[in-house]
Design a protein around this motif. Structure first.
Motif, PDB file in Angstrom:
ATOM      1  N   LEU A  64       0.806  -1.218   0.000  1.00 61.02           N
ATOM      2  CA  LEU A  64       0.000   0.000   0.000  1.00 61.02           C
ATOM      3  C   LEU A  64       0.842   1.272   0.000  1.00 61.02           C
ATOM      4  O   LEU A  64       0.304   2.373  -0.057  1.00 61.02           O
ATOM      5  N   GLY A  65       2.163   1.119   0.104  1.00 61.26           N
ATOM      6  CA  GLY A  65       3.034   2.281   0.145  1.00 61.26           C
ATOM      7  C   GLY A  65       2.846   3.103   1.403  1.00 61.26           C
ATOM      8  O   GLY A  65       3.021   4.325   1.397  1.00 61.26           O
ATOM      9  N   ARG A  66       2.513   2.424   2.491  1.00 59.68           N
ATOM     10  CA  ARG A  66       2.179   3.095   3.735  1.00 59.68           C
ATOM     11  C   ARG A  66       3.283   2.912   4.773  1.00 59.68           C
ATOM     12  O   ARG A  66       3.759   1.786   4.987  1.00 59.68           O
ATOM     13  N   VAL A  67       3.683   4.006   5.395  1.00 60.83           N
ATOM     14  CA  VAL A  67       4.660   3.967   6.477  1.00 60.83           C
ATOM     15  C   VAL A  67       4.008   4.568   7.718  1.00 60.83           C
ATOM     16  O   VAL A  67       3.523   5.699   7.691  1.00 60.83           O
ATOM     17  N   ILE A  68       3.940   3.789   8.798  1.00 59.72           N
ATOM     18  CA  ILE A  68       3.381   4.295  10.049  1.00 59.72           C
ATOM     19  C   ILE A  68       4.396   4.068  11.164  1.00 59.72           C
ATOM     20  O   ILE A  68       5.191   3.139  11.118  1.00 59.72           O
ATOM     21  N   ALA A  69       4.327   4.940  12.147  1.00 54.70           N
ATOM     22  CA  ALA A  69       5.241   4.844  13.281  1.00 54.70           C
ATOM     23  C   ALA A  69       4.481   4.345  14.499  1.00 54.70           C
ATOM     24  O   ALA A  69       3.265   4.550  14.622  1.00 54.70           O
ATOM     25  N   GLU A  70       5.186   3.673  15.391  1.00 54.59           N
ATOM     26  CA  GLU A  70       4.562   3.244  16.636  1.00 54.59           C
ATOM     27  C   GLU A  70       4.116   4.467  17.429  1.00 54.59           C
ATOM     28  O   GLU A  70       4.792   5.498  17.443  1.00 54.59           O
ATOM     29  N   THR A  71       2.987   4.355  18.088  1.00 54.52           N
ATOM     30  CA  THR A  71       2.447   5.477  18.845  1.00 54.52           C
ATOM     31  C   THR A  71       3.172   5.621  20.183  1.00 54.52           C
ATOM     32  O   THR A  71       3.733   4.664  20.714  1.00 54.52           O
ATOM     33  N   VAL A  72       3.161   6.827  20.693  1.00 54.43           N
ATOM     34  CA  VAL A  72       3.787   7.129  21.972  1.00 54.43           C
ATOM     35  C   VAL A  72       2.710   7.589  22.943  1.00 54.43           C
ATOM     36  O   VAL A  72       1.912   8.478  22.629  1.00 54.43           O
ATOM     37  N   LEU A  73       2.665   6.961  24.114  1.00 52.96           N
ATOM     38  CA  LEU A  73       1.658   7.301  25.115  1.00 52.96           C
ATOM     39  C   LEU A  73       2.238   8.265  26.143  1.00 52.96           C
ATOM     40  O   LEU A  73       3.434   8.222  26.441  1.00 52.96           O
ATOM     41  N   PRO A  74       1.402   9.144  26.725  1.00 54.82           N
ATOM     42  CA  PRO A  74      -0.021   9.329  26.422  1.00 54.82           C
ATOM     43  C   PRO A  74      -0.226  10.215  25.196  1.00 54.82           C
ATOM     44  O   PRO A  74       0.679  10.941  24.803  1.00 54.82           O
ATOM     45  N   PHE A  75      -1.414  10.145  24.603  1.00 52.78           N
ATOM     46  CA  PHE A  75      -1.751  11.014  23.477  1.00 52.78           C
ATOM     47  C   PHE A  75      -1.997  12.434  23.983  1.00 52.78           C
ATOM     48  O   PHE A  75      -2.417  12.640  25.120  1.00 52.78           O
ATOM     49  N   GLU A  76      -1.780  13.368  23.099  1.00 54.36           N
ATOM     50  CA  GLU A  76      -2.045  14.771  23.424  1.00 54.36           C
ATOM     51  C   GLU A  76      -3.552  14.986  23.658  1.00 54.36           C
ATOM     52  O   GLU A  76      -4.380  14.419  22.952  1.00 54.36           O
ATOM     53  N   ARG A  77      -3.885  15.819  24.650  1.00 56.60           N
ATOM     54  CA  ARG A  77      -5.269  16.212  24.913  1.00 56.60           C
ATOM     55  C   ARG A  77      -5.449  17.659  24.461  1.00 56.60           C
ATOM     56  O   ARG A  77      -4.799  18.563  24.995  1.00 56.60           O
ATOM     57  N   VAL A  78      -6.300  17.881  23.480  1.00 55.61           N
ATOM     58  CA  VAL A  78      -6.532  19.220  22.941  1.00 55.61           C
ATOM     59  C   VAL A  78      -7.956  19.647  23.287  1.00 55.61           C
ATOM     60  O   VAL A  78      -8.916  19.083  22.757  1.00 55.61           O
ATOM     61  N   PRO A  79      -8.148  20.634  24.158  1.00 60.13           N
ATOM     62  CA  PRO A  79      -9.499  21.060  24.540  1.00 60.13           C
ATOM     63  C   PRO A  79     -10.284  21.628  23.361  1.00 60.13           C
ATOM     64  O   PRO A  79      -9.701  22.227  22.438  1.00 60.13           O
TER      65      PRO A  79
END
Length: 429
Positions: free
Chosen positions: A263-278
């Motif tokens: 699919l030509g897709r490159v993804i990176a492992e996620t880093v916790l915690p995710f940002e919280r945007v009000p």
């Protein structure tokens, strides 16, 4: 002779005799040589037939085999750096098990997305569709493992319901033996009922929304991952979601590298915690982008897309106004018009993956909320009843399988994340 999958053949030693069964993807005749690419559910491999080496009847069979014919191939594994994957099968026997008619998907026809979805029953045979479905399968498998490891019990809920969860305007009505009922938008109410018995529950089943939204992220029928847990607040709820998405992402990266490459897709492992945007911060962002919206409105699709494009990792939009959320959401004691809720947003412009929040646990507060929104109390009788018999604080969320798959696979449209998608304009095949 051992029947093997194509994936197993690539693990075989040169000189081994093998048999594979699959479909003809491509074929090329060059003088006395015939090269064909055969595919099965595990991959693709080149097979070669040569006059004087391959028996005459098998030479005739491979020469006459049409694209997408089902075939059986016996032969010897050969190392060949020119072949895809570095190995091929030198044919000793080739049989056509089911001959295909002239394949209708030409190079010109393949450029029309509408045509490909009109014949989706055939176009799903493409390498990219197969790769997408394997990524989706990994997402679902990871979900089962994640909830099992975290002590959740899988339950099921009815698809025929009498009351709306997300809003009456998005319900599909159904005649149920002379009585009007609806296709379920969400299993949330039933999950809440199950909490007192099981404490932490989840479901994996279809949901139906009659939204007339023609966007790259909407389907009318899709698969939902939903979870509810007792003795939990919204902070616990967001931690559960980010843990799940991180687990899914890691599994896809580890187990579906070949499919991501297709699919030509490159993804990176996620880093916790995710940002919280009000929510209020998103409004400020929208104002700067020249796309202002009133406080109390849901975040417009274009604003969500732009704020998603501004991030390269998943994040939450938190603290939505009550007017933009369903009646059962709990609000803050000092901010009665703001809910303890959030949307989980994928980056790169993909947008919302999940919606969740803390639910009202008090009978009196829930009854007051239902009345204040002019909702029919009789429609929520049993849901209200739950609050009379030991309902603690609890929270949950719903996550769309197709939306997660779309993001991880890098698809332009959510249709590609479903084998047979249903939209406002498509119910066939």
């Amino acid at each position: 002779m051992l029947f093997r999958s194509i994936k197993q053949v690539f693990g075989s030693e040169a000189g081994e005799k093998v048999e594979v069964k699959g479909w003809v993807a491509t074929k090329n005749v060059i003088g006395g040589l015939v090269f064909a690419i055969i595919r099965d559910g595990t991959g693709y491999i080149q097979v070669s037939a040569k006059g004087g080496v391959t028996p005459p009847d098998s030479m005739d069979a491979i020469k006459s085999a049409t694209k997408e014919s089902a075939v059986s191939v016996e032969g010897v594994v050969r190392a060949d750096g020119r072949a895809p994957g570095g190995k091929e099968i030198s044919v000793r026997s080739f049989k056509v098990l089911s001959r295909a008619e002239t394949w209708p998907i030409t190079k010109t026809a393949a450029k029309s997305a509408s045509y490909l979805y009109d014949i989706r029953h055939l176009s799903i045979r493409s390498r990219k569709v197969a790769a997408t479905m394997k990524i989706r399968n990994e997402v679902v498998g990871a979900t089962f493992d994640y909830f099992r490891e975290n002590g959740f019990t899988l339950i099921s809920a009815p698809s025929f319901v009498q009351a709306a969860v997300e809003g009456g305007s998005t319900l599909f009505g159904v005649d149920y033996f002379g009585k009007k009922v609806f296709l379920s938008q969400s299993a949330q109410f039933y999950e809440e009922a199950a909490l007192a018995a099981l404490e932490k529950v989840w479901i994996y089943q279809p949901a139906f929304r009659a939204e007339k939204s023609r966007t790259p992220k909407h389907l009318t029928e899709f698969w939902m991952i939903e979870a509810e847990q007792a003795f939990a607040d919204q902070s616990d709820n967001m931690s559960l979601q980010e843990g799940l998405l991180s687990f899914m992402t890691q599994r896809v990266i580890q187990n579906r590298a070949d499919e991501l490459k297709v699919l030509g897709r490159v993804i990176a492992e996620t880093v916790l915690p995710f940002e919280r945007v009000p929510y209020d911060e998103v409004r400020e962002f929208a104002e700067k982008q020249g796309l202002p919206f009133e406080w109390g409105e849901d975040v417009p699709t274009e604003v969500e897309r732009l704020v998603s494009l501004s991030r390269d990792k998943p994040f939450f939009i938190t603290d939505y106004p009550l007017s933009a959320r369903s009646f059962y959401h709990m609000t803050y004691p000092d901010r009665p018009k703001v809910t303890k809720s959030a949307d989980l947003i994928a980056p790169e412009g993909f947008g919302e993956l999940a919606t969740g929040g803390q639910r009202i646990a008090s009978y009196e507060v829930l009854m007051e909320r239902i009345k204040s929104q002019d909702l029919p109390t009789e429609a929520f009788g049993w849901y209200l009843d739950l609050r009379k018999y030991g309902m603690p604080d609890h929270a949950g969320f719903g996550m769309g399988v197709e939306r997660v798959t779309r993001w991880l696979a890098g698809l332009k449209h959510i249709r590609g994340a479903s084998l047979f998608p249903r939209t406002t304009t498509r119910v066939s095949p």
